[in-house]
Write a protein that holds these residues in place. Structure first.
Motif, PDB file in Angstrom:
ATOM      1  N   VAL A  83     -10.320  -7.656  -8.862  1.00 12.91           N
ATOM      2  CA  VAL A  83     -11.689  -7.240  -8.596  1.00 12.91           C
ATOM      3  C   VAL A  83     -12.464  -6.980  -9.879  1.00 12.91           C
ATOM      4  O   VAL A  83     -13.614  -7.400 -10.033  1.00 12.91           O
ATOM      5  CB  VAL A  83     -11.702  -5.985  -7.699  1.00 12.91           C
ATOM      6  N   ASP A  84     -11.851  -6.301 -10.819  1.00  9.61           N
ATOM      7  CA  ASP A  84     -12.570  -5.825 -11.993  1.00  9.61           C
ATOM      8  C   ASP A  84     -12.729  -6.910 -13.054  1.00  9.61           C
ATOM      9  O   ASP A  84     -11.979  -7.890 -13.094  1.00  9.61           O
ATOM     10  CB  ASP A  84     -11.841  -4.626 -12.609  1.00  9.61           C
TER      11      ASP A  84
ATOM     12  N   ARG B 258       0.832  -1.208   0.000  1.00 14.14           N
ATOM     13  CA  ARG B 258       0.000   0.000   0.000  1.00 14.14           C
ATOM     14  C   ARG B 258       0.867   1.260   0.000  1.00 14.14           C
ATOM     15  O   ARG B 258       0.574   2.245  -0.684  1.00 14.14           O
ATOM     16  CB  ARG B 258      -0.934  -0.006   1.214  1.00 14.14           C
ATOM     17  N   GLN B 259       1.946   1.243   0.791  1.00 13.53           N
ATOM     18  CA  GLN B 259       2.838   2.399   0.824  1.00 13.53           C
ATOM     19  C   GLN B 259       3.536   2.601  -0.502  1.00 13.53           C
ATOM     20  O   GLN B 259       3.724   3.730  -0.971  1.00 13.53           O
ATOM     21  CB  GLN B 259       3.861   2.235   1.948  1.00 13.53           C
ATOM     22  N   ARG B 260       3.916   1.505  -1.130  1.00 11.39           N
ATOM     23  CA  ARG B 260       4.552   1.586  -2.452  1.00 11.39           C
ATOM     24  C   ARG B 260       3.632   2.292  -3.451  1.00 11.39           C
ATOM     25  O   ARG B 260       4.073   3.163  -4.207  1.00 11.39           O
ATOM     26  CB  ARG B 260       4.853   0.173  -2.962  1.00 11.39           C
ATOM     27  N   VAL B 261       2.375   1.893  -3.467  1.00 10.28           N
ATOM     28  CA  VAL B 261       1.430   2.499  -4.398  1.00 10.28           C
ATOM     29  C   VAL B 261       1.258   3.990  -4.080  1.00 10.28           C
ATOM     30  O   VAL B 261       1.199   4.827  -4.989  1.00 10.28           O
ATOM     31  CB  VAL B 261       0.079   1.759  -4.364  1.00 10.28           C
ATOM     32  N   ALA B 262       1.197   4.313  -2.797  1.00 11.54           N
ATOM     33  CA  ALA B 262       1.115   5.724  -2.412  1.00 11.54           C
ATOM     34  C   ALA B 262       2.339   6.493  -2.883  1.00 11.54           C
ATOM     35  O   ALA B 262       2.238   7.657  -3.309  1.00 11.54           O
ATOM     36  CB  ALA B 262       0.967   5.837  -0.889  1.00 11.54           C
ATOM     37  N   ASP B 263       3.514   5.858  -2.844  1.00  9.27           N
ATOM     38  CA  ASP B 263       4.740   6.519  -3.296  1.00  9.27           C
ATOM     39  C   ASP B 263       4.652   6.927  -4.769  1.00  9.27           C
ATOM     40  O   ASP B 263       5.235   7.947  -5.178  1.00  9.27           O
ATOM     41  CB  ASP B 263       5.945   5.599  -3.105  1.00  9.27           C
ATOM     42  N   MET B 264       3.954   6.128  -5.576  1.00 11.09           N
ATOM     43  CA  MET B 264       3.810   6.461  -6.992  1.00 11.09           C
ATOM     44  C   MET B 264       3.016   7.748  -7.180  1.00 11.09           C
ATOM     45  O   MET B 264       3.270   8.515  -8.116  1.00 11.09           O
ATOM     46  CB  MET B 264       3.127   5.307  -7.734  1.00 11.09           C
ATOM     47  N   SER B 265       2.056   7.990  -6.305  1.00  8.54           N
ATOM     48  CA  SER B 265       1.291   9.235  -6.366  1.00  8.54           C
ATOM     49  C   SER B 265       2.035  10.392  -5.708  1.00  8.54           C
ATOM     50  O   SER B 265       2.025  11.523  -6.211  1.00  8.54           O
ATOM     51  CB  SER B 265      -0.077   9.047  -5.692  1.00  8.54           C
TER      52      SER B 265
ATOM     53  N   ILE C 262      -6.573  -3.648  -2.295  1.00 10.20           N
ATOM     54  CA  ILE C 262      -5.431  -2.772  -2.542  1.00 10.20           C
ATOM     55  C   ILE C 262      -5.668  -2.146  -3.910  1.00 10.20           C
ATOM     56  O   ILE C 262      -5.734  -2.853  -4.928  1.00 10.20           O
ATOM     57  CB  ILE C 262      -4.099  -3.533  -2.540  1.00 10.20           C
ATOM     58  N   GLU C 263      -5.810  -0.838  -3.942  1.00  9.68           N
ATOM     59  CA  GLU C 263      -6.096  -0.144  -5.188  1.00  9.68           C
ATOM     60  C   GLU C 263      -5.703   1.316  -5.032  1.00  9.68           C
ATOM     61  O   GLU C 263      -5.310   1.759  -3.958  1.00  9.68           O
ATOM     62  CB  GLU C 263      -7.576  -0.286  -5.559  1.00  9.68           C
ATOM     63  N   SER C 264      -5.813   2.045  -6.106  1.00 17.81           N
ATOM     64  CA  SER C 264      -5.421   3.449  -6.104  1.00 17.81           C
ATOM     65  C   SER C 264      -6.401   4.237  -6.964  1.00 17.81           C
ATOM     66  O   SER C 264      -6.941   3.709  -7.940  1.00 17.81           O
ATOM     67  CB  SER C 264      -3.991   3.605  -6.652  1.00 17.81           C
ATOM     68  N   ASP C 265      -6.621   5.483  -6.586  1.00 13.41           N
ATOM     69  CA  ASP C 265      -7.428   6.359  -7.431  1.00 13.41           C
ATOM     70  C   ASP C 265      -6.551   7.207  -8.352  1.00 13.41           C
ATOM     71  O   ASP C 265      -7.013   8.160  -8.979  1.00 13.41           O
ATOM     72  CB  ASP C 265      -8.330   7.263  -6.590  1.00 13.41           C
ATOM     73  N   GLU C 266      -5.272   6.832  -8.454  1.00 12.24           N
ATOM     74  CA  GLU C 266      -4.330   7.541  -9.317  1.00 12.24           C
ATOM     75  C   GLU C 266      -4.770   7.417 -10.790  1.00 12.24           C
ATOM     76  O   GLU C 266      -5.086   6.329 -11.254  1.00 12.24           O
ATOM     77  CB  GLU C 266      -2.924   6.972  -9.143  1.00 12.24           C
ATOM     78  N   SER C 267      -4.777   8.539 -11.509  1.00 14.28           N
ATOM     79  CA  SER C 267      -5.196   8.512 -12.917  1.00 14.28           C
ATOM     80  C   SER C 267      -4.262   9.308 -13.823  1.00 14.28           C
ATOM     81  O   SER C 267      -4.594   9.561 -14.977  1.00 14.28           O
ATOM     82  CB  SER C 267      -6.621   9.058 -13.045  1.00 14.28           C
TER      83      SER C 267
ATOM     84  N   LEU D 261      -0.823  -1.430  -9.947  1.00  9.82           N
ATOM     85  CA  LEU D 261      -1.817  -0.857  -9.041  1.00  9.82           C
ATOM     86  C   LEU D 261      -1.960   0.648  -9.264  1.00  9.82           C
ATOM     87  O   LEU D 261      -3.058   1.199  -9.155  1.00  9.82           O
ATOM     88  CB  LEU D 261      -1.434  -1.154  -7.594  1.00  9.82           C
ATOM     89  N   ALA D 262      -0.858   1.307  -9.609  1.00 11.79           N
ATOM     90  CA  ALA D 262      -0.897   2.755  -9.852  1.00 11.79           C
ATOM     91  C   ALA D 262      -1.566   3.106 -11.170  1.00 11.79           C
ATOM     92  O   ALA D 262      -1.912   4.266 -11.394  1.00 11.79           O
ATOM     93  CB  ALA D 262       0.519   3.323  -9.819  1.00 11.79           C
ATOM     94  N   THR D 263      -1.746   2.111 -12.040  1.00 14.21           N
ATOM     95  CA  THR D 263      -2.395   2.364 -13.335  1.00 14.21           C
ATOM     96  C   THR D 263      -3.761   1.689 -13.443  1.00 14.21           C
ATOM     97  O   THR D 263      -4.289   1.539 -14.547  1.00 14.21           O
ATOM     98  CB  THR D 263      -1.498   1.898 -14.493  1.00 14.21           C
ATOM     99  N   GLY D 264      -4.330   1.278 -12.307  1.00 17.18           N
ATOM    100  CA  GLY D 264      -5.720   0.869 -12.336  1.00 17.18           C
ATOM    101  C   GLY D 264      -6.064  -0.524 -11.874  1.00 17.18           C
ATOM    102  O   GLY D 264      -7.252  -0.860 -11.761  1.00 17.18           O
ATOM    103  N   LEU D 265      -5.069  -1.384 -11.598  1.00 15.66           N
ATOM    104  CA  LEU D 265      -5.387  -2.726 -11.129  1.00 15.66           C
ATOM    105  C   LEU D 265      -5.939  -2.664  -9.703  1.00 15.66           C
ATOM    106  O   LEU D 265      -5.421  -1.928  -8.866  1.00 15.66           O
ATOM    107  CB  LEU D 265      -4.142  -3.610 -11.153  1.00 15.66           C
ATOM    108  N   SER D 266      -6.989  -3.430  -9.448  1.00 17.86           N
ATOM    109  CA  SER D 266      -7.585  -3.490  -8.117  1.00 17.86           C
ATOM    110  C   SER D 266      -7.524  -4.931  -7.625  1.00 17.86           C
ATOM    111  O   SER D 266      -8.053  -5.844  -8.273  1.00 17.86           O
ATOM    112  CB  SER D 266      -9.040  -3.012  -8.163  1.00 17.86           C
TER     113      SER D 266
END
Length: 321
Positions: free
Chosen positions: A238-239, A116-123, A177-182, A162-167
């Motif tokens: 998920v998707d 989760r922290q890794r994905v946050a780092d991308m944003s 584990i997902e991100s709203d990064e777009s 995850l940073a490009t849309g995988l949930s």
């Protein structure tokens, strides 16, 4: 007439593709900034930046390292992209060997928090591009944040997914584990994440941006299982699969392993790393970046043609999935 047009298009793709294949360093001298810190919640996020010394603005590539790897150890590809006109930012995630992390001691619950922290780092990296320009000498005006590519190796590939849309969903806790990064326009994977035992096959099929996947004969072999066995189950996606999505470009190279025979992950590059495979990867990945971040017609012709230059020999196969 249709046959003539097809032949002409094929010839253009072949000739243009040869020009777009760039295994050698590009026209820009590369400047390096090490140990730059960005403000993150509860800690500072340290990044390495490689950027062209002149010109700009340039597209930005955020390159996520593998689990337990050193944060700035991907200069083999990162500095190559910078020499061809990209600002390459390599965050040091909390599981990096750079901060003394030992992958062998982590518990599954800790590992999920790290992801989760890794994905946050991308944003966080994209959030602070302005601060980064102010902190690094001669970087001001060189970053085009409207053209951003997420890249990663191994666990870094899962991070970029995850940073490009995988949930993903934990099958036991049902936590996602997902991100709203777009803001990422393309995805570049330096390993086949579907080989990771924690992920389903071909998770990149769920991504709705152009994607590049690099893999080969021994990707995710026995030497790479250690970092992936920390989570003893497989996540659910998920998707649903999208009805249609941009091209997925797939580079296969015979006889390479997960670490490019010591080409990345550790502080020092192994003297017997696979230089030939590295040159193939550098050229084809640069063509992908040029095609989708710079709208380069020659690069697009190459990356779409599936035709490799003769100099590459019989080792690589380039296809679309």
């Amino acid at each position: 007439m249709k046959n003539i047009l097809f032949l002409a298009a094929t010839l253009f793709a072949t000739s243009a593709g040869a020009e777009a294949y760039k295994p050698d360093a590009g026209p820009y001298e590369v400047a390096i900034a090490e140990g730059v810190t960005l403000p993150a919640e509860g800690r500072d996020l340290t990044v390495r930046v490689a950027y062209p010394d002149g010109g700009g603005p340039f597209p930005v590539v955020v390159l996520s390292h593998g689990g337990g790897c050193y944060g700035g150890s991907y200069s083999l590809v990162g500095d190559h992209w910078a020499s061809h006109g990209y600002v390459v930012i390599q965050p040091t995630h909390p599981d990096s060997a750079s901060v003394g992390f030992d992958m062998a001691t982590v518990e599954p619950r800790q590992m999920e928090g790290i992801i989760r922290q890794r994905v946050a780092d991308m944003s966080i990296t994209l959030d602070h591009l302005g601060a980064l320009e102010g902190a690094v000498l001669n970087l001001k005006g060189k970053i085009d944040g409207d053209r951003a590519i997420a890249a990663g190796h191994s666990m870094g590939g899962a991070t970029a997914l995850l940073a490009t849309g995988l949930s993903l969903e934990n099958p036991f806790s049902r936590q996602r584990i997902e991100s709203d990064e777009s803001r990422y326009d393309a995805l570049l994977l330096l390993s086949e994440p579907g080989g990771n035992p924690t992920l389903p096959d071909e998770p990149w099929r769920y991504i709705s941006v152009p994607t590049f996947i690099y893999t080969g004969t021994d990707d995710y072999g026995s030497e790479s299982r250690g970092e992936n066995s920390r989570i003893p189950f497989q996540y659910n996606i998920v998707d649903e699969l999208p009805a249609s999505s941009p091209a997925k470009h797939y580079l296969w190279i015979e006889d390479i392993n997960h670490y490019l025979s010591g080409g990345w992950c550790r502080v020092e590059r192994s003297p017997d790393y696979d230089a030939e495979a590295a040159d193939i990867l550098k050229g084809v990945s640069t063509a992908f970046l040029d095609a989708y971040a710079k709208d380069d017609a020659a690069a697009m012709a190459f990356i779409s043609s599936g035709t490799m230059p003769d100099a590459a020999g019989n080792r690589p196969t380039l296809s679309q999935k």
